[in-house]
Design a protein around this motif. Structure first.
Motif, mmCIF file in Angstrom:
data_model
loop_
_atom_site.group_PDB
_atom_site.id
_atom_site.type_symbol
_atom_site.label_atom_id
_atom_site.label_comp_id
_atom_site.label_asym_id
_atom_site.label_seq_id
_atom_site.Cartn_x
_atom_site.Cartn_y
_atom_site.Cartn_z
ATOM 1 N N LEU A 165 84.725 8.914 -39.594
ATOM 2 C CA LEU A 165 84.490 7.865 -38.692
ATOM 3 C C LEU A 165 85.275 6.390 -39.252
ATOM 4 C CD1 LEU A 165 80.460 7.977 -38.438
ATOM 5 C CD2 LEU A 165 82.365 8.416 -36.702
ATOM 6 N N MET A 166 85.586 6.485 -40.630
ATOM 7 C CA MET A 166 86.205 5.444 -41.134
ATOM 8 C C MET A 166 87.855 5.349 -40.561
ATOM 9 S SD MET A 166 84.193 3.706 -42.912
ATOM 10 C CE MET A 166 85.183 2.945 -43.886
ATOM 11 N N LEU A 167 88.134 6.508 -40.174
ATOM 12 C CA LEU A 167 89.678 6.604 -39.490
ATOM 13 C C LEU A 167 89.743 6.171 -38.174
ATOM 14 C CD1 LEU A 167 90.704 9.796 -41.106
ATOM 15 C CD2 LEU A 167 90.789 7.456 -42.010
ATOM 16 N N ILE A 168 88.684 5.759 -37.478
ATOM 17 C CA ILE A 168 88.544 5.163 -35.942
ATOM 18 C C ILE A 168 89.580 3.926 -35.986
ATOM 19 C CG2 ILE A 168 87.332 4.414 -34.284
ATOM 20 C CD1 ILE A 168 85.009 6.225 -34.979
ATOM 21 N N PRO A 169 89.481 3.158 -36.629
ATOM 22 C CA PRO A 169 90.356 2.022 -36.581
ATOM 23 C C PRO A 169 91.937 2.491 -36.417
ATOM 24 C CG PRO A 169 88.820 1.447 -38.359
ATOM 25 C CD PRO A 169 88.455 2.764 -37.908
ATOM 26 N N GLN A 170 92.274 3.480 -37.216
ATOM 27 C CA GLN A 170 93.748 3.862 -37.192
ATOM 28 C C GLN A 170 94.019 4.318 -35.460
ATOM 29 O OE1 GLN A 170 96.706 5.967 -39.822
ATOM 30 N NE2 GLN A 170 95.287 7.499 -38.945
ATOM 31 N N VAL A 223 103.203 -2.005 -43.870
ATOM 32 C CA VAL A 223 102.319 -2.864 -44.180
ATOM 33 C C VAL A 223 100.698 -2.413 -44.257
ATOM 34 C CG1 VAL A 223 101.217 -5.418 -43.530
ATOM 35 C CG2 VAL A 223 103.503 -4.813 -43.588
ATOM 36 N N GLY A 224 100.542 -1.756 -43.063
ATOM 37 C CA GLY A 224 99.044 -1.127 -43.055
ATOM 38 C C GLY A 224 98.848 -0.011 -44.054
ATOM 39 N N THR A 225 99.779 0.533 -44.648
ATOM 40 C CA THR A 225 99.675 1.645 -45.679
ATOM 41 C C THR A 225 99.537 1.145 -47.113
ATOM 42 O OG1 THR A 225 100.911 3.045 -44.459
ATOM 43 C CG2 THR A 225 100.277 3.787 -46.651
ATOM 44 N N ARG A 245 98.086 0.061 -39.360
ATOM 45 C CA ARG A 245 98.834 1.154 -39.492
ATOM 46 C C ARG A 245 98.891 2.039 -38.356
ATOM 47 N NH1 ARG A 245 100.579 5.579 -42.924
ATOM 48 N NH2 ARG A 245 99.874 7.657 -42.048
ATOM 49 N N GLY A 246 97.975 2.141 -37.638
ATOM 50 C CA GLY A 246 97.680 2.786 -36.190
ATOM 51 C C GLY A 246 98.480 2.221 -35.439
ATOM 52 N N ALA A 247 98.660 0.850 -35.264
ATOM 53 C CA ALA A 247 99.476 0.070 -34.379
ATOM 54 C C ALA A 247 100.947 0.240 -34.855
ATOM 55 C CB ALA A 247 99.172 -1.377 -34.477
ATOM 56 N N GLY A 248 101.400 0.460 -35.865
ATOM 57 C CA GLY A 248 102.740 0.628 -36.167
ATOM 58 C C GLY A 248 102.975 1.938 -35.756
ATOM 59 N N LEU A 249 102.318 2.995 -36.114
ATOM 60 C CA LEU A 249 102.574 4.512 -35.706
ATOM 61 C C LEU A 249 102.532 4.719 -34.258
ATOM 62 C CD1 LEU A 249 100.310 6.481 -38.124
ATOM 63 C CD2 LEU A 249 102.602 6.032 -38.500
ATOM 64 N N GLY A 250 101.945 3.784 -33.398
ATOM 65 C CA GLY A 250 101.815 4.029 -32.000
ATOM 66 C C GLY A 250 103.034 3.570 -31.514
ATOM 67 N N GLY A 275 89.594 -0.988 -43.249
ATOM 68 C CA GLY A 275 89.633 -0.677 -41.709
ATOM 69 C C GLY A 275 90.599 -1.432 -40.827
ATOM 70 N N ALA A 276 90.836 -2.771 -41.744
ATOM 71 C CA ALA A 276 91.875 -3.552 -40.856
ATOM 72 C C ALA A 276 93.033 -3.068 -41.130
ATOM 73 C CB ALA A 276 91.793 -4.998 -41.486
#
Length: 274
Positions: free
Chosen positions: A103-108, A141-143, A165-170, A159-160
């Motif tokens: 669940l903690m990985l949802i923000p990514q 930056v996210g990592t 990080r997810g935004a960058g990977l996308g 979470g932020a």
């Protein structure tokens, strides 16, 4: 019969580094050397056979395709390696359950969703190079916060960081998939499609093996046990993940520069009309 065993041997050899104390062990040296020899055999075969190989090496004559291939391989390391580390970090460092770690990985995932939906149109407008460059920096930056995080780090901050990080990977995958076909002939596109999938998948396997090996080796190199040693091991592994991300900026510089097509002149339109 050559390519798959070559990658399997190399990944197996890398995975044995931590448990056998380095490259000097035969358990590491033998599979790595065998993998390199089988890889060399595949390269020789692929360049000389009249039958279309599973991976057409002639595609790498294109500098843009070569750069894209390196980036797809590296993106597999960055993504899959991180996806291996993150849930284990939440479980082993922060003591969360498997369900809560997921669940903690949802923000990514939310971050990836927010950026991926617009990447296709944006790539058509400005090209892959600036998008991939900025996306890699955002991913780094996210990592980075996880390279300093421990059991007491604020969960909202992490979470932020995952959202960033997810935004960058996308913003990495879709532009690279588009870039892979730039400058290729129509007969090369099916081969390019196969090559990109192979490279991304193998990169993911390498990423998981390398980062897991780093964590295991860090834990094995410390005589004392305890939560602080586990924290330090994961911090080092996340530093490596950040390093791989920054290193990926170099091949990004070799991607084809997007050139906006010039509008047709009135005379050309008249000629086309005739």
């Amino acid at each position: 019969m050559l390519l798959s065993p070559a990658f399997a041997l190399l990944i197996y050899g890398i995975a044995q580094i931590a448990s056998h104390g380095g490259l000097n062990s035969s358990a590491v040296f033998v599979p790595v050397v065998a993998g390199l020899l089988v890889m060399a055999a595949f390269i020789f075969y692929a360049l000389n056979t009249r039958i279309s190989p599973v991976l057409d090496l002639h595609l790498f004559q294109s500098p843009n395709f070569s750069a894209t291939s390196v980036l797809l391989f590296m993106s597999g390391i960055i993504t899959n390696g991180g996806m291996l580390l993150l849930p284990l970090f939440y479980q082993q460092v922060r003591g969360e359950s498997v369900l809560y770690a997921g669940l903690m990985l949802i923000p990514q995932g939310i971050g990836m969703l927010l950026t991926r939906t617009q990447m296709g149109k944006l790539t058509d407008r400005i090209g892959a190079r600036p998008i991939v460059m900025v996306s890699l920096i955002i991913t780094a930056v996210g990592t980075l916060p996880f390279a300093f995080a421990d059991s007491g780090t604020n969960a909202i901050l992490l979470g932020a960081a995952l959202l960033i990080r997810g935004a960058g990977l996308g913003g990495v995958f879709i532009p690279l998939m588009v870039s892979a076909y730039v400058g290729l002939g129509s007969e090369q596109i099916p081969h390019a499609s196969i090559a990109t999938r192979i490279l991304q998948t193998i990169g993911g396997a390498f990423g998981s093996a390398v980062l897991a090996t780093i964590v295991e080796q860090q834990l094995a190199s410390r005589s004392a046990s305890g939560i602080q040693n586990v924290v330090s091991a994961y911090n080092v592994a996340f530093w490596w993940s950040v390093g791989f991300t920054i290193l990926s900026v170099i091949p990004t510089l070799f991607l084809t520069v997007y050139k906006k097509p010039e509008p047709a002149s009135f005379k050309n339109l008249q000629a086309d009309g005739k």
